[in-house]
Design a protein around this motif. Structure first.
Motif, PDB file in Angstrom:
ATOM      1  N   PHE A  49      32.972  41.465  75.615  1.00  0.00           N
ATOM      2  CA  PHE A  49      32.476  40.092  75.628  1.00  0.00           C
ATOM      3  C   PHE A  49      33.373  39.190  76.483  1.00  0.00           C
ATOM      4  CE2 PHE A  49      29.996  40.607  71.451  1.00  0.00           C
ATOM      5  CZ  PHE A  49      28.778  40.582  72.113  1.00  0.00           C
ATOM      6  N   GLN A  50      34.664  39.466  76.495  1.00  0.00           N
ATOM      7  CA  GLN A  50      35.578  38.673  77.312  1.00  0.00           C
ATOM      8  C   GLN A  50      35.329  38.919  78.799  1.00  0.00           C
ATOM      9  OE1 GLN A  50      39.283  40.026  75.682  1.00  0.00           O
ATOM     10  NE2 GLN A  50      39.257  38.553  73.983  1.00  0.00           N
ATOM     11  N   VAL A  51      35.051  40.169  79.155  1.00  0.00           N
ATOM     12  CA  VAL A  51      34.724  40.491  80.547  1.00  0.00           C
ATOM     13  C   VAL A  51      33.435  39.783  80.962  1.00  0.00           C
ATOM     14  CG1 VAL A  51      34.041  42.348  82.125  1.00  0.00           C
ATOM     15  CG2 VAL A  51      35.923  42.707  80.514  1.00  0.00           C
ATOM     16  N   THR A  52      32.451  39.806  80.077  1.00  0.00           N
ATOM     17  CA  THR A  52      31.181  39.156  80.387  1.00  0.00           C
ATOM     18  C   THR A  52      31.347  37.643  80.506  1.00  0.00           C
ATOM     19  OG1 THR A  52      29.979  40.886  79.195  1.00  0.00           O
ATOM     20  CG2 THR A  52      28.797  38.836  79.619  1.00  0.00           C
ATOM     21  N   PHE A  53      32.115  37.054  79.600  1.00  0.00           N
ATOM     22  CA  PHE A  53      32.346  35.610  79.671  1.00  0.00           C
ATOM     23  C   PHE A  53      33.060  35.239  80.974  1.00  0.00           C
ATOM     24  CE2 PHE A  53      35.291  32.027  78.971  1.00  0.00           C
ATOM     25  CZ  PHE A  53      34.356  31.018  78.797  1.00  0.00           C
ATOM     26  N   GLY A  54      34.087  36.008  81.338  1.00  0.00           N
ATOM     27  CA  GLY A  54      34.796  35.734  82.585  1.00  0.00           C
ATOM     28  C   GLY A  54      33.882  35.873  83.782  1.00  0.00           C
ATOM     29  N   ARG A  55      33.045  36.891  83.762  1.00  0.00           N
ATOM     30  CA  ARG A  55      32.089  37.091  84.865  1.00  0.00           C
ATOM     31  C   ARG A  55      31.163  35.889  85.010  1.00  0.00           C
ATOM     32  NH1 ARG A  55      27.668  42.062  85.127  1.00  0.00           N
ATOM     33  NH2 ARG A  55      26.717  41.457  87.115  1.00  0.00           N
ATOM     34  N   LEU A  56      30.620  35.433  83.909  1.00  0.00           N
ATOM     35  CA  LEU A  56      29.697  34.301  83.944  1.00  0.00           C
ATOM     36  C   LEU A  56      30.413  33.008  84.318  1.00  0.00           C
ATOM     37  CD1 LEU A  56      27.589  35.175  80.786  1.00  0.00           C
ATOM     38  CD2 LEU A  56      26.734  35.075  83.132  1.00  0.00           C
ATOM     39  N   PHE A  57      31.613  32.825  83.795  1.00  0.00           N
ATOM     40  CA  PHE A  57      32.364  31.600  84.072  1.00  0.00           C
ATOM     41  C   PHE A  57      32.664  31.457  85.560  1.00  0.00           C
ATOM     42  CE2 PHE A  57      36.380  29.376  84.714  1.00  0.00           C
ATOM     43  CZ  PHE A  57      36.151  28.185  84.029  1.00  0.00           C
ATOM     44  N   PHE A  58      33.209  32.510  86.161  1.00  0.00           N
ATOM     45  CA  PHE A  58      33.569  32.430  87.577  1.00  0.00           C
ATOM     46  C   PHE A  58      32.335  32.449  88.476  1.00  0.00           C
ATOM     47  CE2 PHE A  58      37.559  34.078  85.713  1.00  0.00           C
ATOM     48  CZ  PHE A  58      38.417  33.076  86.170  1.00  0.00           C
ATOM     49  N   PRO A 226      47.021  41.279  81.718  1.00  0.00           N
ATOM     50  CA  PRO A 226      47.361  42.197  82.814  1.00  0.00           C
ATOM     51  C   PRO A 226      46.689  41.757  84.114  1.00  0.00           C
ATOM     52  CG  PRO A 226      46.773  43.409  80.831  1.00  0.00           C
ATOM     53  CD  PRO A 226      46.438  41.989  80.560  1.00  0.00           C
ATOM     54  N   VAL A 227      47.436  41.803  85.201  1.00  0.00           N
ATOM     55  CA  VAL A 227      46.978  41.217  86.459  1.00  0.00           C
ATOM     56  C   VAL A 227      45.775  41.946  87.047  1.00  0.00           C
ATOM     57  CG1 VAL A 227      47.625  40.687  88.838  1.00  0.00           C
ATOM     58  CG2 VAL A 227      49.249  40.300  86.995  1.00  0.00           C
ATOM     59  N   VAL A 228      45.825  43.255  87.147  1.00  0.00           N
ATOM     60  CA  VAL A 228      44.749  43.996  87.817  1.00  0.00           C
ATOM     61  C   VAL A 228      43.411  43.835  87.091  1.00  0.00           C
ATOM     62  CG1 VAL A 228      43.929  46.274  88.519  1.00  0.00           C
ATOM     63  CG2 VAL A 228      46.308  45.636  88.915  1.00  0.00           C
ATOM     64  N   PRO A 229      43.348  44.048  85.765  1.00  0.00           N
ATOM     65  CA  PRO A 229      42.075  43.814  85.078  1.00  0.00           C
ATOM     66  C   PRO A 229      41.609  42.359  85.178  1.00  0.00           C
ATOM     67  CG  PRO A 229      43.506  45.156  83.725  1.00  0.00           C
ATOM     68  CD  PRO A 229      44.341  44.646  84.855  1.00  0.00           C
ATOM     69  N   LEU A 230      42.553  41.411  85.143  1.00  0.00           N
ATOM     70  CA  LEU A 230      42.182  40.006  85.273  1.00  0.00           C
ATOM     71  C   LEU A 230      41.576  39.723  86.645  1.00  0.00           C
ATOM     72  CD1 LEU A 230      42.135  37.141  84.132  1.00  0.00           C
ATOM     73  CD2 LEU A 230      44.476  36.838  84.992  1.00  0.00           C
ATOM     74  N   LEU A 231      42.177  40.266  87.687  1.00  0.00           N
ATOM     75  CA  LEU A 231      41.632  40.096  89.032  1.00  0.00           C
ATOM     76  C   LEU A 231      40.262  40.761  89.153  1.00  0.00           C
ATOM     77  CD1 LEU A 231      44.784  40.675  91.289  1.00  0.00           C
ATOM     78  CD2 LEU A 231      43.648  38.505  90.751  1.00  0.00           C
ATOM     79  N   ALA A 232      40.089  41.876  88.438  1.00  0.00           N
ATOM     80  CA  ALA A 232      38.789  42.554  88.457  1.00  0.00           C
ATOM     81  C   ALA A 232      37.707  41.659  87.865  1.00  0.00           C
ATOM     82  CB  ALA A 232      38.868  43.873  87.685  1.00  0.00           C
ATOM     83  N   VAL A 233      38.028  40.969  86.766  1.00  0.00           N
ATOM     84  CA  VAL A 233      37.050  40.070  86.135  1.00  0.00           C
ATOM     85  C   VAL A 233      36.756  38.877  87.044  1.00  0.00           C
ATOM     86  CG1 VAL A 233      36.633  38.533  84.178  1.00  0.00           C
ATOM     87  CG2 VAL A 233      37.697  40.770  83.807  1.00  0.00           C
ATOM     88  N   VAL A 234      37.803  38.324  87.654  1.00  0.00           N
ATOM     89  CA  VAL A 234      37.610  37.196  88.572  1.00  0.00           C
ATOM     90  C   VAL A 234      36.724  37.608  89.742  1.00  0.00           C
ATOM     91  CG1 VAL A 234      38.751  35.606  90.162  1.00  0.00           C
ATOM     92  CG2 VAL A 234      39.783  36.091  87.934  1.00  0.00           C
ATOM     93  N   ALA A 235      36.987  38.779  90.309  1.00  0.00           N
ATOM     94  CA  ALA A 235      36.184  39.268  91.432  1.00  0.00           C
ATOM     95  C   ALA A 235      34.754  39.568  90.993  1.00  0.00           C
ATOM     96  CB  ALA A 235      36.821  40.521  92.031  1.00  0.00           C
ATOM     97  N   LEU A 236      34.601  40.120  89.802  1.00  0.00           N
ATOM     98  CA  LEU A 236      33.282  40.428  89.275  1.00  0.00           C
ATOM     99  C   LEU A 236      32.424  39.169  89.168  1.00  0.00           C
ATOM    100  CD1 LEU A 236      31.362  42.544  87.947  1.00  0.00           C
ATOM    101  CD2 LEU A 236      32.445  41.966  85.766  1.00  0.00           C
ATOM    102  N   GLY A 237      33.048  38.067  88.730  1.00  0.00           N
ATOM    103  CA  GLY A 237      32.301  36.827  88.586  1.00  0.00           C
ATOM    104  C   GLY A 237      32.106  36.089  89.890  1.00  0.00           C
ATOM    105  N   SER A 238      33.193  35.853  90.612  1.00  0.00           N
ATOM    106  CA  SER A 238      33.105  35.036  91.825  1.00  0.00           C
ATOM    107  C   SER A 238      32.387  35.753  92.957  1.00  0.00           C
ATOM    108  CB  SER A 238      34.510  34.621  92.268  1.00  0.00           C
ATOM    109  OG  SER A 238      35.314  35.753  92.495  1.00  0.00           O
ATOM    110  N   LEU A 239      32.616  37.062  93.092  1.00  0.00           N
ATOM    111  CA  LEU A 239      31.975  37.819  94.164  1.00  0.00           C
ATOM    112  C   LEU A 239      30.703  38.515  93.684  1.00  0.00           C
ATOM    113  CD1 LEU A 239      35.111  39.494  95.808  1.00  0.00           C
ATOM    114  CD2 LEU A 239      33.980  37.360  96.450  1.00  0.00           C
ATOM    115  N   GLY A 240      30.831  39.322  92.622  1.00  0.00           N
ATOM    116  CA  GLY A 240      29.706  40.125  92.160  1.00  0.00           C
ATOM    117  C   GLY A 240      28.566  39.343  91.564  1.00  0.00           C
ATOM    118  N   THR A 241      28.825  38.106  91.151  1.00  0.00           N
ATOM    119  CA  THR A 241      27.753  37.284  90.583  1.00  0.00           C
ATOM    120  C   THR A 241      27.504  36.048  91.445  1.00  0.00           C
ATOM    121  OG1 THR A 241      28.294  38.035  88.346  1.00  0.00           O
ATOM    122  CG2 THR A 241      26.964  36.054  88.528  1.00  0.00           C
TER     123      THR A 241
END
Length: 333
Positions: A49-58, A226-241
């Protein structure tokens, strides 16, 4: 991650970009193909749910900036916002969360292939829900072939050994949710006078609010980031969405939905290559073979008779709606 469009019309024409559409097509394919890898990396340290929220937020943040720059007006009317809230739940909150949970137990390669079944679900449901969408032998054959491909990917002859049934079912349900959402949007929001950008941004905003309520109820606040998973979520939202939706909208508006939808057939290929090359996920012969069968079946379900194509020429050009590495539906890309 999924790739899908909706029949929403837009009041303002898209702006031309100096970047050739083929380049943007390739970038979009890469972004959506790598989205499943990013989900996998994100869920290694954060709850689904945190990954999904971050994806939607960004993702919402990117579209909010685009709306502000273009000075778009937000949709008006409680009825429209009510439909957007439902669409956000079916097309964003539910499938994004299901894919995140699914990838806790299944490879990102399998999730990407499950996502490619969205056109199959879309056609199956449209035959029931959309009276103007009549089947042809080719489309029905494509539907059957596509589901044979799914069984091949899953290794049905081995009793689905080695696969997590719950995770796989979640990924397939996520793909089904895209198809259900497409039909809902087509019925509820077609012809809305607001621009595509404002409708999509508003829809993502409502999905973000939904996850903002759900996430604290079912997860604990992370004690570390953790930096790498956090960057993955940011990229997932800002780029992938966010960015992916802007690119998709421009592609469909410029080259049409038929060409635009072809991106769908590259996404599972890239998702599989990324999962194997970057995450060292196992790859058995039935996975790529089944994926090819799924994609051929999905392509056949997009075929329309000459009379159907002629009738649709008089309809407004569709604008992309989604919303993810994907879904694809019968009309789209």
């Amino acid at each position: 991650m999924s790739t899908a469009t909706s029949p929403l019309t837009t009041a303002t024409p898209p702006r031309r970009t100096p970047i050739d559409w083929r380049v943007r097509f390739g970038v979009l394919s890469l972004i959506w193909g790598f989205s499943f890898l990013l989900i996998k990396v994100g869920t290694q340290s954060y709850a689904p749910f945190q990954v999904t929220f971050g994806r939607l937020f960004f993702g919402t943040a990117v579209l909010a900036v685009a709306i502000a720059v273009r000075r778009e007006r937000l949709p008006r009317g409680l009825r429209t916002w009510g439909h957007l809230t439902v669409a956000a739940f079916i097309l964003n909150a539910v499938p994004f969360s299901l894919f995140s949970y699914a990838e806790l137990t299944i490879p990102s390669t399998l999730a990407g292939i499950c996502n490619a079944t969205s056109p199959l679900w879309g056609m199956l449901l449209s035959l029931v829900a959309l009276s103007e969408d009549r089947p042809t032998r080719r489309r029905v054959g494509g539907l059957g072939l596509g589901f044979i491909g799914v069984l091949t990917v899953l290794g049905a002859w081995q009793g689905f050994s080695g696969l997590d049934v719950t995770g796989t079912a979640m990924a397939l349900l996520a793909s089904l949710s895209y198809a259900v959402g497409w039909i809902y949007v087509r019925r509820a929001l077609a012809g809305n006078s607001s621009s595509h950008l404002s409708l999509t941004g508003s829809q993502l905003f409502m999905a973000t609010l939904q996850l903002a309520v759900v996430t604290p109820l079912f997860t604990d606040l992370p004690t570390s980031f953790p930096v790498v998973p956090l960057l993955a979520v940011v990229a997932l939202g800002s780029l992938g969405t966010g960015l992916a939706l802007l690119i998709q909208y421009g592609l469909v508006a410029e080259v049409g939905p038929t060409t635009g939808q072809m991106v769908t057939y590259f996404v599972p290929v890239i998702a599989t290559a990324a999962g194997v090359a970057v995450l060292n996920e196992p790859l058995h012969w039935n996975t790529p073979v089944g994926a090819v069968v799924v994609l051929v079946g999905a392509a056949l379900t997009q075929h329309r008779s000459g009379s159907s194509r002629t009738a649709r020429k008089s309809e407004p050009k569709p604008a992309p709606q989604r919303l993810s590495p994907t879904p694809v539906t019968a009309d789209q890309p």
